[in-house]
Design an enzyme around this catalytic site. Structure first.
Site, mmCIF file in Angstrom:
data_model
loop_
_atom_site.group_PDB
_atom_site.id
_atom_site.type_symbol
_atom_site.label_atom_id
_atom_site.label_comp_id
_atom_site.label_asym_id
_atom_site.label_seq_id
_atom_site.Cartn_x
_atom_site.Cartn_y
_atom_site.Cartn_z
ATOM 1 C CG ASP A 225 30.192 45.431 64.604
ATOM 2 O OD1 ASP A 225 30.245 46.373 64.284
ATOM 3 O OD2 ASP A 225 29.978 44.219 64.654
ATOM 4 C CD GLU B 47 26.183 46.911 60.002
ATOM 5 O OE1 GLU B 47 25.752 46.956 58.924
ATOM 6 O OE2 GLU B 47 26.198 46.327 59.758
ATOM 7 C CD GLU B 48 29.323 43.608 60.143
ATOM 8 O OE1 GLU B 48 28.868 42.591 59.952
ATOM 9 O OE2 GLU B 48 29.787 44.088 58.951
ATOM 10 C CG ASP C 110 28.667 49.834 55.971
ATOM 11 O OD1 ASP C 110 29.360 49.192 56.657
ATOM 12 O OD2 ASP C 110 27.043 49.166 57.246
HETATM 13 ZN ZN LIG Z 1 28.984 47.133 57.441
#
Ligand SMILES: [Zn+2]
Length: 419
Positions: free
Chosen positions: A92, A187-188, A209
């Site tokens: 995402d 994740e966000e 990331d």
């Molecule tokens: Zn990230």
């Protein structure tokens, strides 16, 4: 082992091609949605990646109903006994800026002048926007067209992992033990590990990331949510003398005691803060919602003590007022778990050095999926992707960053296969 020029060229082209393709798929997550994944587009990207992983020779590739992708690359011949490592990236992108219809642009041979955008003539990316941009003069830089974010967070990580898989297939001389690949949704919005199947992951994982080239992140914030409820007493304002307990007014006095210097807008690097982000209510009842952040748990405990002593003082000052404090531990600083994992850290540093980069240890002023995994028994340091100015229309990545992160993955796999 140094990666040959030939393979470096392959990594650069392959990762750039994949990145340009993946960012066009709309995968913005949605905090308001209660489903997993929170948005349909993440499933679409996941479907494409699953097919590509199968083509690249991975086994047991699955996309589960929550949108998580898992796959295993078998070890090189003779290295079946080597330790398995995991590589994780998220599908995402942040809701902070639109991620719909991303039109990535490659600015060839960046000359240090302002980069302009076709979709916003006012917007410029200049040397003042990022400390590292000056070092990237002469490189090819990818940006959005100015009306969306770019999505390097974290499609750069996704592309780099996919490219490493492509290189392992094409160049059998690149040795590795078994590798587990995992792509996560949401994740966000803090749900990246919520439905992750821990038993499918190896004992050591790395997330891709992080940000600028060379970075290795072993620390993140220790994070708490704070809810403060003020219970007062409403009375007609004309007849309120010595009677009214104005909850919302008292709340604002109470909150003004928070040291101004300890706020997000006044802190950086290793400094912690209080952050009030919601205040609502009236005379009868008011509620403040905050977060507190620090790299050191003890410092956050002091912030909680501060609230407790304020509560006592305010309840004494306004007889009849009730203040309720609630603290939730949101995530821990992953260094607590990673400092015991010397090998995972040493090999990551070595892999970065072998790629010809300086290792830059960096502390994340936020959280990461790796923090939650580390706390759940899977130590997970975070490696750079090469992208910068995440969650912004000015987000950018040099194509060299894509190549270098892929090189680090190849180096890391080889180092683990020998250890
Ligand atoms: Zn990230």
């Amino acid at each position: 082992m140094a990666i040959s020029k030939d393979i470096q060229g392959f990594l650069l082209n392959d990762a750039t091609e994949r990145f340009m393709r993946y960012v066009k798929i709309w995968t913005t997550s949605d905090e308001k949605s209660s489903s997993t994944p929170s948005t349909e587009g993440q499933l679409e990207l996941g479907r494409i990646l699953s097919e590509e992983l199968k083509d690249l020779g991975l086994l047991d590739v699955v996309q589960d109903k929550w949108g998580y992708i898992y796959g295993i690359l078998p070890a090189s011949k003779g290295l079946e006994d080597a330790k398995t490592i995991g590589l994780i990236a998220h599908l995402d992108t942040s809701e902070a800026v639109s991620g719909k219809d991303v039109k990535p642009v490659i600015h060839k041979n960046y000359d240090g002048n302002d980069i302009t955008y076709s979709q916003d003539s006012e917007l410029k990316l200049s040397l003042n926007d990022s400390k590292v941009l000056k070092e990237y003069i002469g490189l090819d830089i990818i940006t959005s067209s100015g009306d969306t974010l770019l999505g390097a967070d974290d499609k750069a990580g996704v592309a780099e992992i996919m490219t490493a898989c492509a290189a392992w297939q094409k160049y059998p001389e690149l040795k590795h033990g078994a590798i587990t690949i995992c792509f996560t949704p949401d994740e966000e919005i803090g749900r990246g590990t919520k439905k992750i199947k821990k038993k499918l992951l190896p004992k050591i994982c790395y997330t891709l990331d992080g940000s600028e080239m060379g970075q290795l992140e072993l620390e993140c914030f220790d994070a708490w949510g704070v809810d403060i409820k003020f219970k007062g007493l409403s009375v007609h304002p004309g007849y309120a003398k010595d009677l009214m307990i104005n909850a919302i007014h008292i709340a604002s006095r109470f909150l003004s005691e928070i040291p101004e210097k300890e706020s997000p807008e006044h802190t950086e690097e290793r400094e912690g803060y209080y952050h009030l982000y919601k205040l609502e209510g009236g005379e009868e009842e008011a509620k403040a919602t905050l977060i507190i952040r620090d790299f050191i748990l003890e410092s956050n405990k002091k912030r909680m003590e501060f609230f407790k002593s304020l509560k006592e003082a305010y309840e004494r000052r306004y007889p009849g007022l009730k203040i309720e404090l609630a603290f939730q531990h949101q995530y821990e600083n992953m260094i607590l778990y990673l400092e015991k994992e010397e090998k995972a850290i040493e090999l990551a540093k070595e892999a970065i050095t072998q790629a010809g980069l300086e290792v830059k240890l960096h502390s994340i002023r936020g959280g990461t999926d790796g923090a939650k995994l580390s706390a759940r028994g899977i130590p997970t340091p975070n490696i750079f992707t090469g992208g910068l100015l995440f969650h912004s229309r000015k987000e950018f990545i040099p194509t060299l960053g894509l190549q270098k992160a892929a090189e680090v993955i190849l180096n890391l796999a080889e180092l683990w296969s020998k250890n």
